[in-house]
Enzyme design. Structure first.
Site, mmCIF file in Angstrom:
data_model
loop_
_atom_site.group_PDB
_atom_site.id
_atom_site.type_symbol
_atom_site.label_atom_id
_atom_site.label_comp_id
_atom_site.label_asym_id
_atom_site.label_seq_id
_atom_site.Cartn_x
_atom_site.Cartn_y
_atom_site.Cartn_z
ATOM 1 N N ASP A 53 -6.845 -4.424 -7.100
ATOM 2 C CA ASP A 53 -7.798 -3.337 -6.769
ATOM 3 C C ASP A 53 -8.905 -3.229 -7.829
ATOM 4 O O ASP A 53 -10.090 -3.234 -7.510
ATOM 5 C CB ASP A 53 -7.078 -1.987 -6.696
ATOM 6 C CG ASP A 53 -6.336 -1.797 -5.379
ATOM 7 O OD1 ASP A 53 -6.665 -2.489 -4.408
ATOM 8 O OD2 ASP A 53 -5.427 -0.948 -5.347
ATOM 9 N N GLY B 154 -17.883 0.972 -1.445
ATOM 10 C CA GLY B 154 -16.509 0.483 -1.606
ATOM 11 C C GLY B 154 -16.180 -0.810 -0.856
ATOM 12 O O GLY B 154 -15.118 -1.383 -1.046
ATOM 13 N N THR C 76 0.861 -1.180 0.000
ATOM 14 C CA THR C 76 0.000 0.000 0.000
ATOM 15 C C THR C 76 0.893 1.224 0.000
ATOM 16 O O THR C 76 2.116 1.107 -0.153
ATOM 17 C CB THR C 76 -1.020 -0.073 1.159
ATOM 18 O OG1 THR C 76 -1.929 1.010 1.006
ATOM 19 C CG2 THR C 76 -0.375 -0.018 2.525
ATOM 20 N N LYS D 191 3.417 0.994 -3.955
ATOM 21 C CA LYS D 191 2.792 0.239 -5.054
ATOM 22 C C LYS D 191 3.548 0.327 -6.382
ATOM 23 O O LYS D 191 3.487 -0.594 -7.190
ATOM 24 C CB LYS D 191 1.347 0.706 -5.259
ATOM 25 C CG LYS D 191 0.401 0.239 -4.176
ATOM 26 C CD LYS D 191 -1.032 0.619 -4.516
ATOM 27 C CE LYS D 191 -1.971 0.211 -3.398
ATOM 28 N NZ LYS D 191 -3.375 0.456 -3.724
ATOM 29 N N GLY E 167 -11.320 11.173 -10.753
ATOM 30 C CA GLY E 167 -10.009 10.893 -10.179
ATOM 31 C C GLY E 167 -9.109 10.182 -11.174
ATOM 32 O O GLY E 167 -9.593 9.583 -12.157
ATOM 33 N N GLY F 144 -5.852 8.860 -9.737
ATOM 34 C CA GLY F 144 -4.779 8.328 -8.886
ATOM 35 C C GLY F 144 -4.702 6.807 -9.015
ATOM 36 O O GLY F 144 -5.168 6.226 -10.001
ATOM 37 N N GLY F 145 -4.100 6.168 -7.998
ATOM 38 C CA GLY F 145 -3.869 4.725 -8.048
ATOM 39 C C GLY F 145 -5.140 3.914 -8.235
ATOM 40 O O GLY F 145 -5.200 3.015 -9.081
ATOM 41 N N ALA F 146 -6.178 4.218 -7.458
ATOM 42 C CA ALA F 146 -7.427 3.452 -7.556
ATOM 43 C C ALA F 146 -8.069 3.664 -8.919
ATOM 44 O O ALA F 146 -8.547 2.714 -9.553
ATOM 45 C CB ALA F 146 -8.380 3.876 -6.438
#
Ligand code: NDP
Length: 284
Positions: free
Chosen positions: A107, A249, A67, A71, A131, A133-135
């Protein structure tokens, strides 16, 4: 009788990791299946990641989650990557295959599975992601690989948004565009699935709400949030008030955990036990 007092080790490397609830759900699944496995939350500083990954081999750990902030950095310590992890450029799950470390990103797959479990298919769908970002990267790439027709990326910082849209357009069969996020975003009427993949609404920002013109959310849309703590966010409440179907989520979190469980143990995951454990953990 021969005894084996040695537990198989799994866990997460990150900073911070104190409030990460994944271990509670993984250990509940291990107990359910009668497996002598452990899941440890291990705080690892950025400069210690190489040593920590060497320890995965030295301890013969079954695998590890990564995390924030590891990552992307972890890629240089791995022997192989899944197709999706290669495209996403980030890994949240490592499997130790007899000393060879294989990286996967569960994810986005967890998100796609949570929709599938609700009977929602991505095939031919128009997706809007708030968004980049990573997600958002993981979800965007997996939705595109799962058959989405078009993926629109709405992001505040132009560079990140454009980079993700270009990545999806080049590396997957889906069409992808970037839309700048200026003021309240108006959801295009033909949108099938709208996803909040930002951290807005995440504890302690529990009253935070993405800037969206919520009157443009229509009843035929499915509206999803990646935020799982708390699971019922103002974003989902506004969407539900407009008649949209909502997905929180928790399903994504439980299903990415279930995928990790299967990768590490080779067994089918007790997903209901994992979801129930999370709900209890969040007092639901
Ligand atoms: P990142 O820091 O990588 O990305 C955050 C994104 O949110 C960026 O695109 C950023 O935009 C945007 N953002 C943040 N604040 C604002 C704001 N005020 N207005 C507009 N945009 C904003 O985070 P992650 O992608 O790693 O995590 C995002 C969320 O996903 C977290 O809440 C995390 O808990 C959740 N998550 C849930 C999982 C699950 O299983 N349910 C799994 C993984 C993550 P910009 O680029 O402009 O800075």
């Amino acid at each position: 009788m021969e005894k084996n007092y040695r537990a198989e080790l799994t866990g997460v490397f990150g900073k911070p990791v104190d409030e990460n609830p994944t271990g509670v759900m993984e250990e509940a699944a291990y107990r359910e299946k009668g497996l002598n496995f452990r899941y440890l939350n291990i705080k690892v500083e950025p400069e210690d990641l190489g040593t920590a990954m060497a320890a995965v081999r030295a301890f013969g750990m079954k695998g590890i989650n990564l995390t924030i902030p590891h990552k992307v950095e972890v890629l240089k310590y791995l022997d192989e990557l899944s197709e999706a992890a290669g495209i996403i450029g980030a890994v949240n799950t490592v499997v130790n295959r007899d000393g060879r470390l294989w990286g996967e990103n569960t994810d986005g797959k967890g998100f796609v599975t949570s929709l599938k479990n609700e009977g929602i298919s991505l095939n031919g769908k128009r997706i809007v992601i708030l968004g980049a970002g990573g997600a958002a990267r993981a979800i965007g790439v997996e939705c595109a690989l799962a058959g989405a027709w078009k993926v629109t990326i709405v992001n505040r910082s132009r560079e990140r948004g454009e980079t993700l849209a270009a990545l999806i357009g080049e590396k997957t069969p889906a069409e992808s565009v970037y839309v700048p996020w200026e003021g309240a975003y108006s959801v295009e009427p033909e949108t099938d699935i709208l996803i909040n993949a930002t951290c807005i609404g995440l504890y302690p920002d529990i009253n935070g709400k993405p800037a969206v013109d919520y009157d443009t959310v229509k009843p035929q849309m499915t509206v999803c949030d990646v935020v799982f703590n708390p699971p019922e966010t103002p974003f989902l409440r506004e969407a539900a008030r407009r008649g949209a179907r909502t997905v929180n989520g928790l399903g994504m979190l439980a299903n990415q955990g279930a995928l990790n469980f299967t990768l590490w143990t080779g067994q089918e995951a007790p997903v209901e036990v994992m979801e129930e454990t999370l709900r209890r953990e969040f007092g639901l």
